[in-house]
Motif scaffolding. Structure first.
Motif, PDB file in Angstrom:
ATOM      1  N   VAL A   1      11.851  11.207  23.497  1.00  0.00           N
ATOM      2  CA  VAL A   1      12.203   9.813  23.808  1.00  0.00           C
ATOM      3  C   VAL A   1      11.417   8.868  22.891  1.00  0.00           C
ATOM      4  N   MET A   2      11.971   7.705  22.664  1.00  0.00           N
ATOM      5  CA  MET A   2      11.321   6.735  21.772  1.00  0.00           C
ATOM      6  C   MET A   2      10.122   6.058  22.455  1.00  0.00           C
ATOM      7  N   PRO A   3       8.968   6.070  21.800  1.00  0.00           N
ATOM      8  CA  PRO A   3       7.849   5.282  22.334  1.00  0.00           C
ATOM      9  C   PRO A   3       8.204   3.788  22.263  1.00  0.00           C
ATOM     10  N   LYS A   4       7.813   3.045  23.295  1.00  0.00           N
ATOM     11  CA  LYS A   4       8.136   1.608  23.307  1.00  0.00           C
ATOM     12  C   LYS A   4       7.488   0.867  22.140  1.00  0.00           C
ATOM     13  N   SER A   5       6.418   1.426  21.593  1.00  0.00           N
ATOM     14  CA  SER A   5       5.735   0.763  20.477  1.00  0.00           C
ATOM     15  C   SER A   5       6.515   0.901  19.164  1.00  0.00           C
ATOM     16  N   ALA A   6       7.520   1.777  19.147  1.00  0.00           N
ATOM     17  CA  ALA A   6       8.173   2.089  17.854  1.00  0.00           C
ATOM     18  C   ALA A   6       8.928   0.907  17.229  1.00  0.00           C
ATOM     19  N   PRO A   7       9.737   0.147  18.000  1.00  0.00           N
ATOM     20  CA  PRO A   7      10.495  -0.914  17.323  1.00  0.00           C
ATOM     21  C   PRO A   7       9.603  -1.955  16.625  1.00  0.00           C
ATOM     22  N   ALA A   8       8.514  -2.372  17.287  1.00  0.00           N
ATOM     23  CA  ALA A   8       7.641  -3.382  16.668  1.00  0.00           C
ATOM     24  C   ALA A   8       6.954  -2.792  15.439  1.00  0.00           C
ATOM     25  N   LYS A   9       6.545  -1.545  15.569  1.00  0.00           N
ATOM     26  CA  LYS A   9       5.887  -0.873  14.441  1.00  0.00           C
ATOM     27  C   LYS A   9       6.855  -0.750  13.254  1.00  0.00           C
ATOM     28  N   MET A  10       8.094  -0.353  13.559  1.00  0.00           N
ATOM     29  CA  MET A  10       9.054  -0.191  12.476  1.00  0.00           C
ATOM     30  C   MET A  10       9.400  -1.545  11.851  1.00  0.00           C
ATOM     31  N   LYS A  11       9.454  -2.563  12.693  1.00  0.00           N
ATOM     32  CA  LYS A  11       9.729  -3.918  12.183  1.00  0.00           C
ATOM     33  C   LYS A  11       8.624  -4.332  11.201  1.00  0.00           C
ATOM     34  N   ASP A  12       7.387  -4.046  11.569  1.00  0.00           N
ATOM     35  CA  ASP A  12       6.272  -4.385  10.692  1.00  0.00           C
ATOM     36  C   ASP A  12       6.340  -3.580   9.391  1.00  0.00           C
ATOM     37  N   VAL A  13       6.577  -2.274   9.532  1.00  0.00           N
ATOM     38  CA  VAL A  13       6.599  -1.428   8.332  1.00  0.00           C
ATOM     39  C   VAL A  13       7.761  -1.829   7.424  1.00  0.00           C
ATOM     40  N   VAL A  14       8.915  -2.116   8.033  1.00  0.00           N
ATOM     41  CA  VAL A  14      10.087  -2.451   7.213  1.00  0.00           C
ATOM     42  C   VAL A  14       9.965  -3.866   6.646  1.00  0.00           C
ATOM     43  N   GLU A  15       9.718  -4.818   7.537  1.00  0.00           N
ATOM     44  CA  GLU A  15       9.799  -6.223   7.076  1.00  0.00           C
ATOM     45  C   GLU A  15       8.575  -6.659   6.287  1.00  0.00           C
ATOM     46  N   THR A  16       7.399  -6.245   6.744  1.00  0.00           N
ATOM     47  CA  THR A  16       6.186  -6.712   6.068  1.00  0.00           C
ATOM     48  C   THR A  16       5.735  -5.734   4.980  1.00  0.00           C
ATOM     49  N   GLN A  17       5.496  -4.477   5.417  1.00  0.00           N
ATOM     50  CA  GLN A  17       4.907  -3.533   4.456  1.00  0.00           C
ATOM     51  C   GLN A  17       5.877  -3.218   3.314  1.00  0.00           C
ATOM     52  N   TRP A  18       7.107  -2.892   3.697  1.00  0.00           N
ATOM     53  CA  TRP A  18       8.104  -2.589   2.650  1.00  0.00           C
ATOM     54  C   TRP A  18       8.660  -3.890   2.075  1.00  0.00           C
ATOM     55  N   GLY A  19       9.096  -4.781   2.983  1.00  0.00           N
ATOM     56  CA  GLY A  19       9.813  -5.988   2.550  1.00  0.00           C
ATOM     57  C   GLY A  19       8.965  -6.935   1.717  1.00  0.00           C
ATOM     58  N   GLN A  20       7.722  -7.156   2.136  1.00  0.00           N
ATOM     59  CA  GLN A  20       6.897  -8.158   1.465  1.00  0.00           C
ATOM     60  C   GLN A  20       5.854  -7.549   0.534  1.00  0.00           C
ATOM     61  N   HIS A  21       5.219  -6.497   1.004  1.00  0.00           N
ATOM     62  CA  HIS A  21       4.094  -5.979   0.212  1.00  0.00           C
ATOM     63  C   HIS A  21       4.506  -4.889  -0.765  1.00  0.00           C
ATOM     64  N   LEU A  22       5.713  -4.387  -0.572  1.00  0.00           N
ATOM     65  CA  LEU A  22       6.289  -3.412  -1.502  1.00  0.00           C
ATOM     66  C   LEU A  22       5.290  -2.350  -1.963  1.00  0.00           C
ATOM     67  N   ILE A  23       5.238  -2.110  -3.239  1.00  0.00           N
ATOM     68  CA  ILE A  23       4.481  -0.940  -3.722  1.00  0.00           C
ATOM     69  C   ILE A  23       2.982  -1.061  -3.473  1.00  0.00           C
ATOM     70  N   THR A  24       2.512  -2.281  -3.286  1.00  0.00           N
ATOM     71  CA  THR A  24       1.071  -2.439  -3.015  1.00  0.00           C
ATOM     72  C   THR A  24       0.686  -1.800  -1.685  1.00  0.00           C
ATOM     73  N   SER A  25       1.698  -1.535  -0.842  1.00  0.00           N
ATOM     74  CA  SER A  25       1.401  -0.949   0.473  1.00  0.00           C
ATOM     75  C   SER A  25       0.827   0.455   0.397  1.00  0.00           C
ATOM     76  N   TRP A  26       1.087   1.155  -0.704  1.00  0.00           N
ATOM     77  CA  TRP A  26       0.509   2.509  -0.811  1.00  0.00           C
ATOM     78  C   TRP A  26      -1.004   2.433  -0.641  1.00  0.00           C
ATOM     79  N   ASN A  27      -1.603   1.382  -1.221  1.00  0.00           N
ATOM     80  CA  ASN A  27      -3.049   1.181  -1.030  1.00  0.00           C
ATOM     81  C   ASN A  27      -3.339   0.254   0.145  1.00  0.00           C
TER      82      ASN A  27
END
Ligand SMILES: *Cc1c(COP(=O)(O)O)cnc(C)c1O
Length: 411
Positions: free
Chosen positions: A39-65
């Motif tokens: 089952v999906m942890p309730k924390s997953a949607p917010a976490k994925m939103k952060d990873v997708v929108e901020t880490q991937w969307g805004q910080h792009l390749i710099t997120s590796w570090n």
């Protein structure tokens, strides 16, 4: 047979009850398939939103570090290590279970160079035996795979066998192998043992190092609740790591991937068992599942798992005597994982009717109805109600509707 009030008291007194709230449980559904997709942890949607929108969307390749994406495989590996009795330096999250089976088998063959047989049990999960078959078919005859009935495994422990690939909890029946005894018996004959923990990691206490296990693999999307197709993990005992030259010598298993050298040089330790760029979205979702799992005491999880499976067997057998169900799982809970399976000649339409009535289990050919119990979110009342709905379906004959016999692509 216990009544509903007694069952509700078990939930009220359950030390793990608070975990249920951490999971998204759809209204009107009793989910008994966490052994196939957690089952999906309730924390997953917010976490994925952060990873997708901020880490991937805004910080792009710099997120590796910046967000330490590059460290995720080991960070998650360290979390899993605590669940399976391994050191953090012995587990890495990478690739899929099938791929990790290949890595482990090929490593074991290197560690046991004078031997040519890889051994497993018939009826093991298909990908396990298929990976063995592929490896031997491509070895120009130097490797032979041998699939024997479970009861005969030990009679095949001999000087030809390099590795035994064995699944701790059987996917169909839930039969639970004795890790300590099998590891010891195989190692006495010089065989390396690879444990598949797909149906046990997160469901019961595991102590790989106390059993002196050589290698292990496991799944992220079952009892670890990492999401569909979540990355898998691999454990390699510290004593073996430096001796293995990975066959899947991908660049992220290199000692210095950012040297971009022409020459592969395996990374020290468990890092050499990484291969490709980590799937950051998949790993981020898995992290949500692991954050919950590491908080749970696995002994309590196991105690509740036994109580849930005992209750389900008791309820089904009491309510459905004479309806053709035959227990396919071991009756002794000491050798049963966190699932209960029943044979029934009309297993497929009965399971489809159950799903339609809000009880999600699954069907495995030829005649097995399979129910998984996940102590962190399955309640005793769920179990009681699932048995009640099964009784309704059988007594009313609802399962006989023609549409329940139409086979879907995924059973
Ligand atoms: C679920 C499961 C797998 C899954 O393998 P994938 O590579 O993730 O498809 C492998 N082995 C066993 C025993 C399993 O239960």
């Amino acid at each position: 047979m216990r009544n509903l009030e007694e069952i509700q008291r078990l939930d009220a007194e359950d030390p793990l009850a608070a975990f249920r709230d951490r999971f998204e449980l759809p209204a009107g559904m009793i989910y008994l398939d966490g052994n196939s997709l957690g089952v999906m942890p309730k924390s997953a949607p917010a976490k994925m939103k952060d990873v997708v929108e901020t880490q991937w969307g805004q910080h792009l390749i710099t997120s590796w570090n910046r967000h330490d994406w590059i460290g995720l495989p080991r960070r998650l590996g360290g979390m899993i290590a605590g669940l399976i009795g391994a050191k953090p330096e012995e587990v890495v999250v990478a690739d899929s279970t099938s791929i990790n089976i290949f890595k482990a088998l090929s490593a074991a063959l290197q560690l046991n160079p004078d031997r040519s047989v890889i051994l497993s049990e018939s009826g093991n999960f298909p990908t396990n035996v298929y990976m063995m078959q592929g490896l031997s078919a491509n070895s120009s005859g130097s490797i032979r795979h041998q699939i024997v009935p479970t009861g005969e495994l030990e009679t095949h422990f001999n000087d030809d066998v390099a590795a035994l690939l064995i699944t701790q909890a059987h996917y169909k029946t839930g039969y639970l192998h004795d890790m300590q005894a099998i590891t010891k018996a195989a190692q006495e004959k010089g065989i390396l043992v690879i444990w598949d923990l797909c149906h046990s990691a997160g469901a019961l206490p595991i102590d790989l190092n106390a059993c002196n296990a050589d290698m292990a693999v496991g799944c992220g999307y079952k009892y670890l609740n990492g999401g569909p197709g979540a990355p898998a993990f691999i454990f390699v005992a510290e004593r073996h790591q430096e001796k293995v030259m990975p066959v899947l010598s991908g660049w992220l298993g290199h000692a210095h991937p950012f040297d971009f050298s022409d020459q592969y040089e395996p990374a020290p330790g468990i890092d050499r068992f990484k291969c490709s760029s980590p799937s950051i979205l998949g790993m981020s979702a898995l992290e949500c599942g692991l954050e919950i799992a590491v908080e749970a005491d696995m002994t309590s999880v196991r105690m509740k798992s036994v109580a849930l499976t005992e209750l389900f067997i008791e309820q089904v057998e009491a309510r459905l005597d004479g309806h053709g169900f035959e227990l396919a799982s071991p009756r002794d809970p000491a050798i049963r994982g966190s699932q209960v399976s029943f044979h029934h000649e009309n297993g497929y339409p009965i399971m489809q009717a159950l799903i339609d009535h809000g009880v999600i289990g699954d069907f495995r050919d030829p005649d097995i109805l399979r129910f998984g119990f996940t102590p962190l979110y399955t309640s005793y009342e769920d179990v009681w109600r699932a048995a009640e709905i099964l009784q309704d379906i059988m007594e009313s004959g609802a399962w006989r509707e023609a549409r329940y016999s139409v086979r879907a692509a995924v059973t």
